[in-house]
Design a protein around this motif. Sequence first.
Motif, short mmCIF file in Angstrom:
data_model
loop_
_atom_site.label_atom_id
_atom_site.label_comp_id
_atom_site.label_asym_id
_atom_site.label_seq_id
_atom_site.Cartn_x
_atom_site.Cartn_y
_atom_site.Cartn_z
N LEU A 50 0.85 -1.19 0.00
CA LEU A 50 0.00 0.00 0.00
C LEU A 50 0.88 1.24 0.00
N PRO A 53 -2.36 7.13 -0.33
CA PRO A 53 -3.75 6.97 0.09
C PRO A 53 -4.43 5.71 -0.49
N HIS A 54 -3.66 4.89 -1.18
CA HIS A 54 -4.25 3.76 -1.90
C HIS A 54 -4.40 2.55 -1.00
N THR A 55 -5.59 1.95 -1.03
CA THR A 55 -5.91 0.83 -0.12
C THR A 55 -5.77 -0.52 -0.82
N HIS A 97 -7.96 13.80 -5.03
CA HIS A 97 -8.42 12.44 -4.70
C HIS A 97 -9.89 12.39 -4.29
N THR A 98 -10.59 13.53 -4.35
CA THR A 98 -12.02 13.56 -4.01
C THR A 98 -12.79 14.24 -5.15
N GLU A 109 -11.97 2.31 -2.11
CA GLU A 109 -11.83 3.27 -1.01
C GLU A 109 -10.45 3.89 -1.01
N ILE A 110 -10.39 5.21 -0.81
CA ILE A 110 -9.13 5.96 -0.73
C ILE A 110 -8.98 6.44 0.73
N ASN A 111 -7.79 6.26 1.28
CA ASN A 111 -7.51 6.72 2.65
C ASN A 111 -7.08 8.18 2.59
N LEU A 112 -7.97 9.07 2.98
CA LEU A 112 -7.71 10.51 2.87
C LEU A 112 -6.99 11.09 4.08
N ASN A 113 -6.69 10.28 5.08
CA ASN A 113 -6.12 10.78 6.33
C ASN A 113 -4.81 11.54 6.14
#
Length: 115
Positions: A50, A53-55, A97-98, A109-113
């Motif tokens: 990973l 932001p890629h899951t 990314h949004t 799903e993208i991890n935006l954290n």
Amino acid sequence: MNNSKRPINIHKGYHAHVYFDQETLDFASELCEEAGEKFGLKVGRVHQKLVGPHTKWSCQITFGRKSFDEFIPWLDENRGGLSVLVHALTGDDLADHTKYAYWLGDSVEINLNGL
């Protein structure tokens, strides 16, 4: 479920992230390599981990608006069921990314954290 936006050619630059897993690794690697050769695009590493932001595992292809109209239909036709995130390169990672995220196939799903 595919409730995602289709890519549109309104930005100067883009990334396409081809998502894959162990079973589709060889296919995804060949797809990305072929895209680079056929369209003269910059292809990043085939990540079996990973990244950002890629899951899912992914490979990044960088392209611009001049390549878009030929590359995106080709990628959609040849992706073999793989999900592909296509996003703008505006300098705003969160928006890219949004708001400026588009999909070929099902969204992932993208991890935006961290953005």
